[in-house]
Design an enzyme around this catalytic site. Structure first.
Site, PDB file in Angstrom:
ATOM      1  N   LYS A  73       0.774  -1.254  -0.104  1.00  0.00           N
ATOM      2  CA  LYS A  73      -0.067  -0.013   0.055  1.00  0.00           C
ATOM      3  C   LYS A  73       0.532   1.299   0.030  1.00  0.00           C
ATOM      4  O   LYS A  73       0.469   2.063   0.724  1.00  0.00           O
ATOM      5  CB  LYS A  73      -0.932   0.075   1.175  1.00  0.00           C
ATOM      6  CG  LYS A  73      -1.781  -1.143   1.103  1.00  0.00           C
ATOM      7  CD  LYS A  73      -2.872  -0.828   2.413  1.00  0.00           C
ATOM      8  CE  LYS A  73      -2.190  -1.760   3.698  1.00  0.00           C
ATOM      9  NZ  LYS A  73      -2.929  -1.771   4.949  1.00  0.00           N
ATOM     10  N   ASP A  84      -5.807  -4.341  11.105  1.00  0.00           N
ATOM     11  CA  ASP A  84      -7.229  -3.741  10.937  1.00  0.00           C
ATOM     12  C   ASP A  84      -8.453  -4.426  10.775  1.00  0.00           C
ATOM     13  O   ASP A  84      -9.519  -4.197  11.187  1.00  0.00           O
ATOM     14  CB  ASP A  84      -7.123  -2.582   9.924  1.00  0.00           C
ATOM     15  CG  ASP A  84      -6.760  -2.941   8.642  1.00  0.00           C
ATOM     16  OD1 ASP A  84      -6.277  -4.095   8.394  1.00  0.00           O
ATOM     17  OD2 ASP A  84      -6.795  -2.112   7.798  1.00  0.00           O
TER      18      ASP A  84
HETATM   19 MG    MG Z   1      -8.283   1.920   8.087  1.00  0.00          MG
END
Ligand code: MG
Ligand code: ADP
Length: 454
Positions: A149, A185
């Site tokens: 990312k 997450d």
């Molecule tokens: Mg997030």
């Protein structure tokens, strides 16, 4: 136009086949012998159970994993959760700088946050939501396997990120913070929804990247090296974004996907993620629009510097364009203006909308393939899927498209719900940290008895 964008349209059989591929990859990742060569790594986390609601206290949390970095202060008190948070920018040169710079920056942000909240004199347990592929060797030990990312900081891959964080905190010497838990997450989303919904058993992210975790029985986890006490289950961080890194998605890739991959900072990696998530979707659309324009099928063939600039067509534009419901094309025209396009017709608006919908529908269906594979694998009656991420949150049709596709792909009679997770990365980290803290306190009391992992 249709000829040039047809590759985005996949058949029902393709999605079915993709689900079988995904299932095979899950099993390969879980197996002790097959894991080393698996692309979907299926990392066991050290989180074994959903919260029981008794978690309480004040906690700090960090959320690092893509577009925004946040520091949060969370108070848990039974079902009541309050939080304050602040977003801090991570400048580009730090995202691709050294690990030391990154963690010094993070420590500085923690200091600023604590100072602003008058917490410098307190000792508050911290939970770290670090959303990159990590092999966990304990609740507060996570070895980064590879950056994704858009991050690429030197000297962090292969290292324990909690150790690096603690070292940076120590270098400063002016804050008293200990990280008790590091989570992904996906786990944060799952934990935070499970706090109010006991059926929650999958955490899904559709934001900068895409990933999912789920609750697996220990007997299915060949990789498991912890204890077999109750509950005989563990959350598995699938890291499914890496599906396709061995070429198994080549049969559905388009030329646009190949270009996005080629110009990314991690070519050949995270192929599934690149076909789905927010960091890439706008760029896929831009490449398709550019192709149409070059063929004289859009904007009378005349583009703009903006439209020709890599990364300049934001994924939020896709949501905005698809939110136009009538022939005024208010949002679409607004986007065209922002891209400095001078001449456009209603037909151009319709075509842009069509391209956006093809790309986002394919993304939603591809993500559904993963969710359906998990649901079929878990084989539970009712499952709530906790979903976090701006792409899912803000795209006007993502939720409905996913429900439709998952329904088609799951075993008959299976029930599921997709539930938006609010602030899972903060709340989830706080919940896991609360449990770790409680265990530690009780350990201190009964010195040494029933040891906790890590
Ligand atoms: Mg997030
Ligand atoms: P992260 O995944 O880093 O925690 P988010 O969940 O906020 O962060 O996701 C950020 C991604 O969502 C970015 O790639 C951005 O392009 C995309 N995004 C932001 N706003 C929208 C929107 N309105 N519609 C679709 N995608 C969006």
């Amino acid at each position: 136009v249709e000829n040039l964008v047809r590759p985005f349209i996949l058949k029902d059989e393709d999605y079915k086949r993709l689900m079988d591929i995904m299932l095979g990859e899950f099993n390969k990742g879980l197996g002790k012998e097959t894991n080393p060569t698996a692309k979907v790594k299926m990392y066991p986390t050290y989180v074994r159970d959903v919260p029981d609601g008794s978690e309480n206290g004040n906690f700090l949390a960090l959320d690092l994993g893509g577009t925004n970095f946040r520091v949060l202060l969370i108070n848990l008190n039974g079902q009541e959760v309050t939080m304050e948070s602040k977003i801090y920018l991570i400048p580009q040169h730090i995202m691709t700088g050294t690990g030391e710079q990154l963690f010094d920056h993070i420590a500085e942000c923690i200091h600023k946050f604590m100072s602003n909240h008058d917490l410098l004199k307190e000792k508050i347990p911290l939970g770290f939501t670090f959303s990159f592929p990590c092999k966990q060797i304990g609740l507060n030990h996570a070895i980064l396997t590879q950056w994704t990312k858009g991050f690429k900081c030197e000297g962090v891959e292969g290292e324990d990120v909690v150790r690096l964080l603690h070292e940076a905190i120590k270098r400063r010497g002016d804050i008293d913070v200990e990280c008790l838990a590091v989570i992904n997450d996906t786990v944060g989303a799952l934990m935070s929804c499970a706090h109010s919904d006991r059926d929650c058993a999958i955490g899904l992210i559709l934001g900068t990247g895409t990933n999912a975790c789920y609750i697996e029985k220990l007997e299915n986890v060949g990789l498991w090296d912890g204890d077999y006490n109750e509950p005989k289950q563990v959350m598995i961080n699938t890291e499914w974004g890496a599906l396709g890194d061995d070429g198994c998605l080549d049969f559905v890739k388009t030329e646009y996907d190949r270009q996005v991959d080629k110009h990314s900072i991690n070519p050949g990696r995270q192929i599934y993620e690149k076909m789905i998530s927010g960091m890439y979707m706008g760029e896929i659309v831009r490449l398709a629009l550019e192709k149409l324009r070059k063929h004289g099928l859009l904007f009378g063939g005349k583009g703009s510097e903006e439209l020709s600039t890599r990364g300049r067509f934001y994924t939020k534009y896709v949501s905005e364009i698809e939110s136009d419901v009538d022939d005024h094309f208010k949002n679409t025209k607004q986007v065209f203006e922002e891209l400095a396009l001078e001449k456009y017709s209603d037909e151009d608006c319709r075509i842009a909308q069509y391209v956006c919908s093809l790309v986002s529908t394919r993304a939603a269906f591809l993500a559904s393939v993963g969710v359906a594979a998990l649901l079929n694998k878990m084989d539970r009656q009712d499952v709530t899927v906790a979903v976090d991420g701006s792409l899912y949150r803000f795209h006007p049709h993502f939720h409905d498209l996913m429900v439709e596709k998952i329904q088609q792909l799951v075993k008959p009679g299976m029930k599921f719900k997709l539930m938006l997770s609010h602030d899972g990365s903060g709340k989830g980290a706080a919940i896991v940290t609360a449990v770790a803290n409680r265990l530690r306190e009780s350990e201190k009391e009964s010195i040494g008895e029933n040891g906790l992992e890590n």
